[in-house]
Scaffold this active site. Structure first.
Site, PDB file in Angstrom:
ATOM      1  N   CYS A   1       0.859  -1.189   0.000  1.00  0.00           N
ATOM      2  CA  CYS A   1       0.000   0.000   0.000  1.00  0.00           C
ATOM      3  C   CYS A   1       0.887   1.228   0.000  1.00  0.00           C
ATOM      4  CB  CYS A   1      -0.985  -0.033   1.168  1.00  0.00           C
ATOM      5  SG  CYS A   1      -0.245  -0.137   2.793  1.00  0.00           S
TER       6      CYS A   1
ATOM      7  N   ARG B   1      -2.515  -0.789   5.449  1.00  0.00           N
ATOM      8  CA  ARG B   1      -3.651  -1.448   4.804  1.00  0.00           C
ATOM      9  C   ARG B   1      -3.294  -2.861   4.342  1.00  0.00           C
ATOM     10  NH1 ARG B   1      -5.007   3.184   0.480  1.00  0.00           N
ATOM     11  NH2 ARG B   1      -2.807   3.649   0.885  1.00  0.00           N
TER      12      ARG B   1
END
Length: 379
Positions: free
Chosen positions: A320, A325
């Site tokens: 990410c 994430r």
């Protein structure tokens, strides 16, 4: 301030899907035919404004569904699950009043939220205790990471439950522990809100912690789940040309419309990356979460990924912006039975820094790589 990261893929294993709307311009004299034509026209206009063909330069992904589904089912939680619910945690705490080998950790950036109130018995780990700007927001070296956990009495055989206000922060710290070698790592589904929704109180009292001296195993115990730097990624691609590098960044980030972060000046993606729907911004995981922060059934998202060649049978590394994430997506896929996934930590933040110094080695893609309308920056 700090933020998160992104995910990568090489050797684009693309899967073609059909998806063309049919135009019906027939006029009808009857009201019934008119209504039918209007309905068909509306459908056609929708397909034009939001093309479902991932190979089109005009492709726009569907928004996250508002349907409420659940990944975590209290009656089906197993010892091997990474995600547990608040009821499960309450039961564990009731059984382990002294918390001898059970540690609950609140993971936050800074200690403000923790000091305002936390789950009774929870200790605090600042995300800056596992990463910093000096490390390019990558996890610290194993010895430094080990100290973070040992100072809080956490060893490889500790039953560790991590929670936060959002799944990404909790997953970041949980991943650091799991990579290092903690065997029983859990993440509280829905975080702090789920605990409070169960009718449980928070406390401002910080528990007394006994420092551990020996982690118990050689660390990192799971080096295979972690591709740290951009150079490590290139080496991994050389040794495994079929490695799928999957970005869990938002669609605007993936397309090169925005970097997603105020401290990353350039937008773009790692060359060869494909898109794994997960987030709408740099700070959420909206494709996977309900409004209350609990996780949805991920099956529909996995089906979306197939269009991009991201499937359970392949080696997939997620990245990410700065490594938050992708750790959440890692744990979701692992619990769903994807046993060949890993985390690429450097993500877009580090790749961008490398690209500025050596654009030929660290190439950048802009646009949808499944279409003919995208470009590669080599200078």
């Amino acid at each position: 301030m700090k933020l998160k990261r992104i995910c990568l893929t090489t050797g684009l294993a693309f899967v073609l899907l059909a998806g063309c709307g049919t135009n019906n311009s027939q006029n009808a004299s009857s009201s019934q035919a008119s209504e039918s034509a209007s309905s068909q026209m509306a459908s056609t206009q929708t397909s034009k404004s939001q093309t479902t063909d991932v190979h089109s330069a005009d492709y726009q992904p569907p928004a996250p569904t508002q349907d409420v589904t659940h990944f975590v089912n209290h009656d089906k939680i197993t010892d091997n699950d990474f995600f547990v619910d608040a009821q499960w945690l309450k039961g564990k705490l009731d059984q382990n009043k002294d918390q001898q080998n059970l540690k609950v950790v609140e993971a936050t950036y800074g200690d403000e939220a923790y000091n305002k109130g936390h789950i009774p018995g929870a200790i605090h780990i600042d995300t800056m205790d596992v990463e910093s700007e000096d490390s390019d927001w990558n996890l610290f070296e194993p010895d430094k990471l080990a100290k973070t956990f040992l100072d809080r009495g956490i060893t490889h055989d500790t039953e560790l439950v991590v929670y936060a206000d959002d799944v990404n922060a909790a997953s970041r710290v949980a991943f650091a522990a799991y990579y290092l070698g903690v065997d029983k790592v859990k993440i509280l589904d829905g975080g702090r809100k789920a605990w409070e929704s169960l009718g449980q109180e928070l406390t401002k009292d910080a528990p007394t912690v006994t420092v551990a001296k020996d982690f118990g195993v050689k660390y990192p115990a799971r080096p295979d789940i972690y591709i740290k730097t951009s150079d490590d990624l290139l080496k991994a691609q050389e040794s495994n040309p079929d490695l799928v590098v999957a970005s869990v960044r938002s669609w605007p980030e993936f397309m090169g419309k925005t970097s997603g972060y105020d401290y990353i000046d350039k937008a773009g993606e790692i060359f060869g990356a494909v898109w794994a729907a997960a987030s709408e911004t740099a700070y959420d995981l909206n494709y996977f979460t309900n409004e209350d922060g609990t996780l949805k059934d991920p099956t529909p998202i996995f089906n979306m990924w197939k269009d991009w060649g991201i499937t359970k049978d392949k080696d997939v590394t997620f990245y990410c912006g700065t490594g938050w994430r992708n750790t959440a997506v890692f744990f979701i896929t692992r619990q769903a039975g994807w046993d060949k996934t890993s985390v690429q930590d450097g993500g877009w933040y580090e790749w961008n820094l490398k690209h500025k110094k050596d654009p030929v080695r660290y190439q950048v893609q802009i646009g949808n790589p499944l279409s003919d309308d995208y470009k590669i920056e080599r200078s």
